[in-house]
Design a protein around this motif. Structure first.
Motif, mmCIF file in Angstrom:
data_model
loop_
_atom_site.group_PDB
_atom_site.id
_atom_site.type_symbol
_atom_site.label_atom_id
_atom_site.label_comp_id
_atom_site.label_asym_id
_atom_site.label_seq_id
_atom_site.Cartn_x
_atom_site.Cartn_y
_atom_site.Cartn_z
ATOM 1 N N SER A 40 0.791 -1.224 0.000
ATOM 2 C CA SER A 40 0.000 0.000 0.000
ATOM 3 C C SER A 40 0.821 1.270 0.000
ATOM 4 O O SER A 40 0.275 2.349 0.115
ATOM 5 C CB SER A 40 -0.935 0.010 1.214
ATOM 6 N N GLY A 41 2.126 1.156 -0.119
ATOM 7 C CA GLY A 41 2.935 2.355 -0.185
ATOM 8 C C GLY A 41 2.755 3.208 1.054
ATOM 9 O O GLY A 41 2.804 2.717 2.173
ATOM 10 N N VAL A 65 -3.141 3.161 -13.552
ATOM 11 C CA VAL A 65 -1.910 2.397 -13.341
ATOM 12 C C VAL A 65 -2.103 1.461 -12.158
ATOM 13 O O VAL A 65 -2.517 1.891 -11.068
ATOM 14 C CB VAL A 65 -0.712 3.334 -13.094
ATOM 15 N N LEU A 66 -1.797 0.173 -12.388
ATOM 16 C CA LEU A 66 -1.869 -0.858 -11.356
ATOM 17 C C LEU A 66 -0.489 -1.458 -11.171
ATOM 18 O O LEU A 66 0.290 -1.575 -12.130
ATOM 19 C CB LEU A 66 -2.873 -1.941 -11.756
ATOM 20 N N ARG A 67 -0.151 -1.854 -9.969
ATOM 21 C CA ARG A 67 1.164 -2.406 -9.653
ATOM 22 C C ARG A 67 1.089 -3.934 -9.595
ATOM 23 O O ARG A 67 0.223 -4.506 -8.923
ATOM 24 C CB ARG A 67 1.643 -1.827 -8.321
ATOM 25 N N PHE A 68 1.993 -4.606 -10.323
ATOM 26 C CA PHE A 68 2.087 -6.066 -10.312
ATOM 27 C C PHE A 68 3.541 -6.463 -10.103
ATOM 28 O O PHE A 68 4.461 -5.741 -10.500
ATOM 29 C CB PHE A 68 1.576 -6.659 -11.632
ATOM 30 N N ALA A 69 3.758 -7.611 -9.508
ATOM 31 C CA ALA A 69 5.133 -8.092 -9.265
ATOM 32 C C ALA A 69 5.807 -8.487 -10.564
ATOM 33 O O ALA A 69 7.033 -8.407 -10.696
ATOM 34 C CB ALA A 69 5.114 -9.268 -8.296
ATOM 35 N N SER A 70 5.040 -8.934 -11.520
ATOM 36 C CA SER A 70 5.580 -9.312 -12.834
ATOM 37 C C SER A 70 4.542 -8.939 -13.881
ATOM 38 O O SER A 70 3.389 -8.656 -13.563
ATOM 39 C CB SER A 70 5.875 -10.806 -12.889
ATOM 40 N N LYS A 71 4.987 -8.959 -15.123
ATOM 41 C CA LYS A 71 4.106 -8.518 -16.204
ATOM 42 C C LYS A 71 2.848 -9.381 -16.263
ATOM 43 O O LYS A 71 2.931 -10.602 -16.412
ATOM 44 C CB LYS A 71 4.849 -8.583 -17.538
ATOM 45 N N HIS A 99 -4.534 -6.281 -4.474
ATOM 46 C CA HIS A 99 -4.247 -5.394 -5.600
ATOM 47 C C HIS A 99 -3.829 -4.013 -5.123
ATOM 48 O O HIS A 99 -4.199 -3.559 -4.040
ATOM 49 C CB HIS A 99 -5.467 -5.266 -6.507
ATOM 50 N N ARG A 100 -3.061 -3.337 -5.976
ATOM 51 C CA ARG A 100 -2.679 -1.963 -5.679
ATOM 52 C C ARG A 100 -2.962 -1.079 -6.880
ATOM 53 O O ARG A 100 -2.460 -1.319 -7.987
ATOM 54 C CB ARG A 100 -1.201 -1.858 -5.319
ATOM 55 N N LEU A 101 -3.777 -0.080 -6.630
ATOM 56 C CA LEU A 101 -4.027 0.957 -7.617
ATOM 57 C C LEU A 101 -3.019 2.068 -7.358
ATOM 58 O O LEU A 101 -3.068 2.738 -6.329
ATOM 59 C CB LEU A 101 -5.460 1.493 -7.486
ATOM 60 N N VAL A 102 -2.093 2.269 -8.287
ATOM 61 C CA VAL A 102 -1.096 3.326 -8.119
ATOM 62 C C VAL A 102 -1.770 4.683 -8.267
ATOM 63 O O VAL A 102 -1.600 5.573 -7.438
ATOM 64 C CB VAL A 102 0.049 3.153 -9.137
ATOM 65 N N TYR A 103 -2.541 4.851 -9.325
ATOM 66 C CA TYR A 103 -3.378 6.042 -9.470
ATOM 67 C C TYR A 103 -4.329 5.810 -10.630
ATOM 68 O O TYR A 103 -4.131 4.913 -11.467
ATOM 69 C CB TYR A 103 -2.544 7.310 -9.709
ATOM 70 N N ASP A 109 10.539 -1.534 -14.920
ATOM 71 C CA ASP A 109 11.279 -0.972 -13.789
ATOM 72 C C ASP A 109 10.355 -0.680 -12.609
ATOM 73 O O ASP A 109 10.646 -1.016 -11.461
ATOM 74 C CB ASP A 109 12.012 0.289 -14.208
ATOM 75 N N ARG A 110 9.264 -0.044 -12.901
ATOM 76 C CA ARG A 110 8.338 0.318 -11.822
ATOM 77 C C ARG A 110 7.422 -0.850 -11.442
ATOM 78 O O ARG A 110 6.790 -0.820 -10.397
ATOM 79 C CB ARG A 110 7.442 1.482 -12.259
ATOM 80 N N LYS A 111 7.276 -1.818 -12.311
ATOM 81 C CA LYS A 111 6.285 -2.888 -12.171
ATOM 82 C C LYS A 111 4.869 -2.321 -12.317
ATOM 83 O O LYS A 111 3.932 -2.760 -11.663
ATOM 84 C CB LYS A 111 6.425 -3.604 -10.819
ATOM 85 N N ASP A 112 4.746 -1.365 -13.231
ATOM 86 C CA ASP A 112 3.468 -0.686 -13.446
ATOM 87 C C ASP A 112 2.806 -1.175 -14.724
ATOM 88 O O ASP A 112 3.455 -1.242 -15.792
ATOM 89 C CB ASP A 112 3.675 0.824 -13.582
ATOM 90 N N LEU A 113 1.535 -1.478 -14.619
ATOM 91 C CA LEU A 113 0.697 -1.725 -15.780
ATOM 92 C C LEU A 113 -0.150 -0.476 -15.999
ATOM 93 O O LEU A 113 -0.942 -0.095 -15.142
ATOM 94 C CB LEU A 113 -0.208 -2.936 -15.558
#
Length: 997
Positions: A405-406, A521-527, A488-492, A545-549
């Motif tokens: 959750s940052g 943008v959602l954060r995932f450990a891998s693509k 899940h994590r919603l980055v923004y 790099d960021r692990k951002d989708l």
């Protein structure tokens, strides 16, 4: 109406208020808490007396719940329940125990607001009319008034107390002590302190509060003068004002001021503008207020309140309703109390309800909003239009697991600082999630100066080139960032989070303005793997790099994505604001579900592999349901429907629409004169003598010229029309009659001398000329006056206006000598024979006292006519029967429309009765209302209905051009219900018996 499952069997099983267990209600400076869990209170105001159809209370409550509200605010109207001191009626249309039970069953918390004074544009501000005769100042510790106040609270608290969440009896979570005290003068402080003490003695132990008026003044704060026993500080705010044809007011920040008053309690708006009332004489209908307080303001207001830390909000009104009978305050509105509210007077859903749904769903889904604090906003870049204001709130509660959750959920709001700015601006801003921004101050202009971390710092949001966040004129947006839900994590997202839920799998729903771009943008450990299941494709970018989708798209037709990666699977539904109107999140017991397509989805219940839904359709159309994967049987309103799974895994089916009802024409009436009281020879010996020389309330007389008290309230007549007859023998020929009347706004008085009509007047004093020969010296004369009481004013400013009197104040007849007065108002006065409809239903017209408004009244001797024009000034009654055949299984709103082409020149008024119920009042020369909603409880949907009109004409030859019934909208669905049980002529008066004279 339909026989849908609409009771406890379909209620919200996860709702703590209906488990029968005691629950703790606590709070801090951020929010209310139920058993330690934070709660954002999202409430809508509903006035049960303005919907005199108890079966349909459930309809409104279900619409609130389905639209994201978790609470309902209820005023309790003392004067509606009490016709005389010591007498209280809580049966039938006044059954508040039933109302509170319904709210609990439908999964709604309750904010109880029993007064004693409520304002609410109700007659006398909710106080009983008999208190007009109390001489002391109301809303103070005056002994006579206070004793009555405390008795009311004792009686009503016996009912409210049974429904407190704190003892497991129901869902009441907060209790308002009095309403909108005008100042903190010692007399008002003493009064409200005494009320608080008694409320506690009655066993009310949910949080107590007072509603401070006009954006809040810091009156009656907890622990301060007037708030020694209060727990919460609350205020009301109506930023636009109430002139629906005037200029709109503006939004502003208020958090620091409110927290300065009460730093240890949540920011609580007990009344936030949901519409506005319309007054007598305006040149527009209630619909203009719906345009004035429109969807754009509704969204701006919600966004601004979130930005200012509001975690307890109540929309006034969410359903307005009807000032039927004599329930309304004459200074604030006519029969309709539609208010331009999100649910209209006829219970139809308006576009504003979808906006409230967006924010109700958002706050329920993103629970950290309840603990978010004001922090420095990002520095924004705005081009193309006016400046844009950014504000940011941050929640770090329960965010220790920074890998998920940052630094905690962030809420970023964007709007034009001038809320009436109609320009369109394009906005971008940097976002750094690595380091929490500092607490904001009132002087903060934005800008996070922390250093960048490549995984957490974004130079520009949105990232996609040639895109920006659009802030159109009078729009506002709420963006969520750094938000964890489940795994899940919603980055923004530059779209608004509509909701997230477990509906057969994790689902995230996003909405935005049709045609505008969105970026999520959602954060995932891998693509992860992204699959477009339906709708237009989206642009997908993976940042290793960021692990951002990153997803980029344009809002429009719905599209559904399935994202799978790292053992996590997420369905993302991207829709637009328009589609939110037909998107519904329901608690089905062991799972939430999402329903798309119908006008309304009311309730859901899961039983094994079967999902039972109830709801309404306005036309045939598709149904789409995200539900647990094991569901293979789907019912709608009790009937199984053919359903299959689409590519997204949702259940899909087609729903039918309603049949269009046919309204019967009205082209024949029976009519009769109905004012024998005006004639000199009328027998008034059975009337009360108006011969008192002192009044209980000195404001009520005696009149200087008459020498006696003529006020209707002093003789027990509080509602509607009152007749006076003055007998005298003039010593000289009468040449003038000077009449002082107190009618309230838009009222009138008609004057006759020896049966000769002298004229009409409004509120105030008028001198009427007496023609030669009408009253001769030495011969008995009779002065007859009919006065229309339009209700008692509110006493909002505590200046005694509500006690200024009604009826005649004084009459001067030169040369008359002593005048012997008699008075007659509603039959029975404070003890009406018709206890079902109650004191608000009838005044003292002859036809009312004789039962001419009732079904079954003998009218065979009345002549038939197709004209509604009066042959002379005075009162004439018209009656007709009409047969309705409304479609079964449907909910049809029926109205009565009066047509007149005189451009308000003709002076007359119409009292409308439907099956004996006083439905409303049309005043042609004042206006503006021409169409009247008939509450469904007044109507027999399939069968004969009696319509009676009492037309009081001030001129010869005036009256409506026509009257017709109109279909105001039909849906297939609704809730179980029907006509109120109420007596007809035979039950009340018998075949030969008459009551009153």
């Amino acid at each position: 109406m339909t026989q849908n499952a609409d009771s406890a069997a379909a209620r919200s099983l996860a709702f703590p208020g209906n488990d029968g267990k005691p629950h703790r209600v606590t709070w801090d400076d951020k929010s209310l808490k139920i058993d330690g869990e934070r709660l954002t209170v999202w409430s809508g105001e509903f006035h049960y007396w303005r919907l005199p159809s108890p079966d349909q209370w459930r309809d409104v409550l279900q619409k609130l719940k389905a639209s994201g509200f978790n609470a309902v605010s209820l005023y309790f109207f003392w004067g509606y329940h009490s016709s005389k001191p010591g007498s209280y009626d809580f049966s039938g249309i006044r059954d508040i125990d039933r109302l509170l039970t319904m709210a609990e069953e439908e999964g709604l918390y309750v904010i109880a607001r029993p007064g004693p004074y409520i304002n609410a544009e109700a007659s006398m501000g909710g106080l009983p009319a008999y208190m007009t005769t109390h001489g002391g100042e109301e809303r103070t510790a005056d002994p006579q008034n206070l004793a009555a106040d405390l008795e009311w609270l004792k009686v009503v608290n016996r009912i409210i107390g049974k429904h407190q969440i704190t003892d497991g009896g129901g869902s009441v979570i907060a209790y308002q002590v009095e309403n909108e005290q005008i100042d903190n003068a010692p007399k008002h402080v003493e009064y409200i302190e005494k009320l608080q003490a008694v409320v506690e003695e009655h066993g009310i132990d949910v949080p107590l509060f007072h509603n401070d008026w006009g954006d809040g003044h810091g009156y009656n704060v907890p622990g301060g003068p007037g708030g020694s026993r209060l727990d919460l500080y609350a205020f009301d705010t109506y930023p636009l004002g109430f002139d629906c044809k005037g200029a709109r007011g503006k939004l502003s920040d208020f958090e620091s001021r409110i927290r300065g008053y009460s730093p240890k309690t949540p920011v609580f708006i007990a009344e936030g503008q949901g519409g506005a009332f319309t007054s007598w004489g305006r040149d527009f209908q209630s619909g203009e207020c719906a345009k004035f307080v429109d969807e754009a303001f509704t969204r701006q207001f919600a966004v601004n309140n979130l930005a200012n830390g509001v975690t307890m909000f109540n929309s006034y009104m969410e359903y307005g309703g009807t000032n039927w009978g004599w329930t309304g305050d004459p200074g604030s509105g006519f029969t309709s109390y539609d208010y331009g509210a999100p649910i209209s007077e006829d219970r139809r859903i308006t576009p504003k309800l979808a906006v409230h749904k967006e924010f109700g769903y958002l706050q329920n889904a993103v629970k950290p909003i309840a603990s978010a604090q004001n922090v420095t906003p990002p520095t924004i870049t705005s081009t193309g239009g006016g400046p844009v204001k950014a504000q940011q709130r941050l929640s770090t509660e329960n965010a220790e697991d920074t890998s998920v959750s940052g630094n905690g959920m962030r809420l970023i709001t964007l709007r034009h600082p001038d809320s009436n700015d109609t320009s369109t601006s394009q906005v971008t801003f940097p976002l750094d999630l690595a380091d929490p921004p500092k607490a904001a101050t009132s002087a903060s202009a934005g800008g996070n100066e922390s250093g960048e971390d490549k995984n957490s710092a974004y130079r520009r949001i949105p990232q996609q080139k040639n895109t920006a966040i659009s802030i159109a004129g009078r729009d506002a947006k709420t963006l969520v960032a750094d938000y964890a839900f489940g795994p899940h994590r919603l980055v923004y997202s530059t779209s608004q989070v509509l909701t997230q839920l477990d509906a057969g799998g994790d689902l995230l729903a996003l909405d935005g303005t049709k045609g505008e771009t969105g970026e999520t943008v959602l954060r995932f450990a891998s693509k992860p793997k992204v699959t477009t299941l339906d709708g237009a494709p989206v642009d997908v970018t993976w940042d290793a790099d960021r692990k951002d989708l990153r997803l980029n798209y344009t809002h429009g037709d719905a599209r559904t994505l399935r994202i799978a990666g790292g053992g996590k699977e997420l369905t993302v539904l991207i829709t637009d604001r328009d589609a939110v109107a037909t998107t519904w999140q329901l608690d089905a017991g062991r799972s939430d579900i999402l329903v798309l397509g119908p006008e309304l989805a009311r309730t859901a219940r899961l039983s094994g592999a079967q999902l039972d839904l109830t709801g309404d359709t306005r036309k045939p159309g598709p149904l789409r349901v995200f539900a647990p994967k094991n569901v293979d049987v789907l019912t709608w309103n009790g009937r199984r429907i053919d359903a299959s799974r689409d590519d997204t895994g949702a259940l899909v089916a087609t729903l039918p629409g309603p049949q269009k009802p046919t309204m019967p024409g009205i082209d024949s009436w029976r009519t009769a004169d109905s004012d024998p009281e005006h004639a000199a020879g009328f027998d008034d010996s059975g009337w009360k003598k108006a011969d008192r020389t002192t009044a209980d309330n000195p404001k009520h007389g005696p009149g200087e010229a008459s020498g006696v008290v003529l006020d209707t309230d002093e003789y027990g007549f509080h509602e509607g029309d009152t007749w006076y007859r003055g007998h005298y023998t003039p010593a000289e020929a009468s040449t003038t009659v000077k009449v002082s009347a107190k009618t309230g706004t838009a009222g009138h008085a008609l004057v006759w001398l020896n049966g000769r009509y002298l004229g009409a007047q409004g509120d105030g004093t008028t001198t009427h000329k007496v023609p030669d020969g009408v009253a001769e010296p030495g011969k008995p004369a009779v002065l007859a006056v009919l006065v229309r009481n339009m209700g008692h004013y509110e006493d909002w400013s505590s200046d005694g206006r509500s006690k200024t009197g009604r009826g005649l104040a004084d009459v001067a007849v030169p040369g008359s000598g002593k005048v012997r007065w008699r008075i007659q108002g509603a039959a029975g006065g404070p003890e009406p024979a018709d206890t079902v409809r109650g004191i608000c239903n009838n005044g003292g017209l002859y036809g009312e006292r004789k039962g001419g408004h009732l079904p079954g009244a003998p009218d065979s001797s009345w002549r038939t006519t197709q004209s509604l024009k009066s042959e002379r000034p005075g009162v004439r009654w018209f009656r007709t029967e009409t047969e309705l055949r409304l479609p079964e299984g449907s909910d049809t709103a029926v109205g009565l429309r009066i047509a007149d082409n005189s451009a308000r020149a003709d002076k007359y008024r119409v009292q409308i009765f439907v099956n004996g119920w006083n439905t409303g009042q049309y005043v042609n020369n004042v206006g503006p209302q021409q169409e009247f909603v008939i509450p469904s409880g007044f109507l027999k949907e399939r069968g004969k209905n009696t319509i009676a009109l009492a037309i009081t004409a001030e001129q010869t030859g005036v009256g409506p051009d026509s009257v017709e019934l109109v279909d105001r909208g039909t849906v297939l669905g609704g809730v179980s219900g029907g006509q109120n049980e109420s007596p007809g002529y035979r039950e009340l008066l018998g075949a030969e018996r008459s009551r009153g004279q």
